[in-house]
Scaffold this active site. Structure first.
Site, short mmCIF file in Angstrom:
data_model
loop_
_atom_site.label_atom_id
_atom_site.label_comp_id
_atom_site.label_asym_id
_atom_site.label_seq_id
_atom_site.Cartn_x
_atom_site.Cartn_y
_atom_site.Cartn_z
N ALA A 8 6.30 -2.28 4.61
CA ALA A 8 6.66 -1.12 3.79
C ALA A 8 7.13 0.05 4.65
O ALA A 8 7.96 0.84 4.22
CB ALA A 8 5.48 -0.70 2.93
N THR A 9 6.62 0.18 5.87
CA THR A 9 7.09 1.26 6.74
C THR A 9 8.58 1.11 6.98
O THR A 9 9.36 2.06 6.81
CB THR A 9 6.33 1.25 8.08
N GLN A 41 0.77 0.11 -2.82
CA GLN A 41 -0.62 -0.04 -3.27
C GLN A 41 -0.72 -0.54 -4.71
O GLN A 41 -1.81 -0.90 -5.17
CB GLN A 41 -1.38 1.29 -3.14
N ALA A 63 3.39 -7.23 2.11
CA ALA A 63 2.58 -8.42 1.81
C ALA A 63 1.10 -8.24 2.15
O ALA A 63 0.23 -8.73 1.43
CB ALA A 63 3.13 -9.63 2.55
N THR A 73 16.65 -12.44 12.34
CA THR A 73 16.23 -13.77 11.87
C THR A 73 15.01 -13.64 10.97
O THR A 73 14.05 -12.93 11.31
CB THR A 73 15.90 -14.66 13.09
N CYS A 87 -7.90 10.89 12.81
CA CYS A 87 -8.10 11.40 14.16
C CYS A 87 -6.74 11.67 14.78
O CYS A 87 -6.01 10.74 15.08
CB CYS A 87 -8.86 10.38 15.00
C1 LIG Z 1 0.20 0.42 3.88
C2 LIG Z 1 1.21 1.33 3.27
C3 LIG Z 1 2.47 1.50 3.84
C4 LIG Z 1 2.85 0.84 5.15
O1 LIG Z 1 3.03 -0.53 4.98
P1 LIG Z 1 3.19 -1.49 6.26
O2 LIG Z 1 3.68 -2.76 5.67
O3 LIG Z 1 1.83 -1.60 6.85
O4 LIG Z 1 4.19 -0.88 7.16
C5 LIG Z 1 3.36 2.31 3.20
N1 LIG Z 1 3.05 2.94 2.05
C6 LIG Z 1 1.85 2.81 1.47
C7 LIG Z 1 1.56 3.52 0.20
C8 LIG Z 1 0.89 2.00 2.06
O5 LIG Z 1 -0.31 1.88 1.49
#
Ligand SMILES: *Cc1c(COP(=O)(O)O)cnc(C)c1O
Length: 393
Positions: free
Chosen positions: A74-75, A182, A203, A243, A329
């Site tokens: 997601a990042t 989420q 995932a 890939t 932190c």
């Molecule tokens: C965990 C999370 C991300 C980041 O997802 P990754 O796949 O770990 O990069 C982005 N947005 C929300 C709301 C998340 O909870």
């Protein structure tokens, strides 16, 4: 016997469902082909696995398969969405609307875009963590190209009024993006009935492997176009070169299939367990829930314990409970959570916040254990503090 620590940090990450692992394993060894190698059987076998997974991911969010593109998580998907949309649409205006409580993957990307000339509006939230729809609409200008508001918050579980937000975006012809990391697999998410034009997810938040996620880009009315941020072999129809991670993608697909199957029952089961935990912990004097009780994910509760530092509480319960404190932190100093700060939670209470997030493998017994452990730890920490008010526990 309980296995310790009791894991109540499912919003940080989830274990892979064993059924997901089973689906993944053959793609490391036996079926190792490159999904882009269409000239031979191993490649075609891998391509078929990716195609199936794309259908499974698309089905979970009500999308067409051609609208789903795999990323590393997601990042990356959030970076791609925001930077890619800014690059494509900046000539129409460089204004993006988001909220103060978004995930850092959105906020830090927006900060980056500000340096590139974007104007960003960070909507405030009320004490429940909710944005105001009036404020959202008032923030729209002729330069607004994107509204980016998450589906559900990772720290509090608060759910945004996605349908109402998308209606406003539609009315003004603005693309609506939602980080649904989420929410996907936990509550019903449908890009069409929700009116989402760009959706991101991951995932490892829904019992799939880490390092794989997806971006959904609407193909029709509007057709969303974003500039690729990774150049190369033109994989994923040019949206994301590189890939494909076939084992992870196959696992992600299976995870989506399982989530669709289990969602309703799990949401109900976890809401019951969460409510039991919440009710029991609220019996501790000076304990407060952070975030809306009404618009909230079924498996999350964020609590503040007056006079107790979240970090200290986690230390006290370290061997027995795996939890997340609201504070992050940052180098030497401990800062209260920016999400709770934006909700107006006083620093002292924000520092005493703990997020409990339950999941597929959480049991009744574990919740019973957690209630005893947290109650004990709060009591112990308050007893140690000579300046603590009399909490009568
Ligand atoms: C965990 C999370 C991300 C980041 O997802 P990754 O796949 O770990 O990069 C982005 N947005 C929300 C709301 C998340 O909870």
């Amino acid at each position: 016997m309980l296995k310790l620590p009791v894991y109540l940090d499912y919003n940080a990450t989830t274990p892979c469902d064993p059924q997901v692992v089973d689906v993944m394993l053959p793609y490391f060894t036996q079926h190792f082909g490159n999904a882009a190698s269409r000239s031979h059987a191993p490649g075609l076998y891998a391509e078929a696995a990716v195609a199936l997974a794309r259908e499974q991911v698309a089905a979970l969010i009500g999308a067409e398969t051609q609208e789903v593109y795999f990323t590393s998580g997601a990042t990356e998907a959030n970076n791609l969405a925001l930077k890619g949309a800014f690059e494509t649409y900046a000539s129409r205006g460089g204004h993006i609307i988001t909220a103060a409580t978004e995930h850092k993957a959105v906020l830090d990307t927006c900060a980056h875009l500000e340096k590139m000339g974007a104007a960003i509006t960070y909507l405030p939230v009320n004490k429940d963590g909710m944005i105001s729809l009036e404020e959202l609409e008032a923030a729209i200008t002729p330069q607004t190209i994107l509204i980016s508001l998450m589906y559900a918050n990772n720290e509090t579980g608060v759910i945004h009024p996605v349908k109402a937000i998308s209606a406003i975006a539609r009315k003004h012809n603005i693309i609506f993006m939602s980080d649904a990391t989420q929410a996907v697999g936990k509550i019903p998410v449908n890009v069409n009935t929700d009116g989402i034009d760009i959706l991101t997810c991951s995932a490892h938040k829904l019992y799939g492997p880490k390092g794989i996620g997806a971006i959904y880009l609407r193909r029709k009315s509007p057709r969303v176009k974003i500039a690729a941020q990774m150049d190369g072999g033109g994989h994923e129809r040019g949206v994301r070169s590189g890939t494909l991670n076939v084992p992870a993608i196959a696992g992600f697909g299976k995870a989506c299939e399982l989530a669709a199957e289990l969602m309703d029952k799990e949401a109900e089961r976890l809401a019951t367990l969460r409510n039991r935990l919440q009710t029991a912990l609220l019996e501790i004097p000076g304990t407060f829930v952070n975030g809306s009780l009404q618009h909230r994910l079924p498996h999350v509760v964020n609590l503040s314990f007056e006079g107790v530092e979240g970090e200290a509480l986690m230390m006290a319960a370290n061997k027995s409970l795996a939890l997340s404190s609201g504070s992050a932190c940052t180098s030497a100093s401990r800062e209260p959570s920016y999400v709770l700060k934006a909700m107006g939670v006083p620093d002292e209470l924000a520092m005493g916040s703990i997020r409990f997030s339950l999941g597929r493998f959480t049991t009744e017994e574990e919740i019973t254990y957690a209630i005893t452990a947290v109650t004990g730890a709060v009591k112990q920490l308050r007893a140690l503090d000579p300046f603590a008010p009399n909490y009568t526990i």
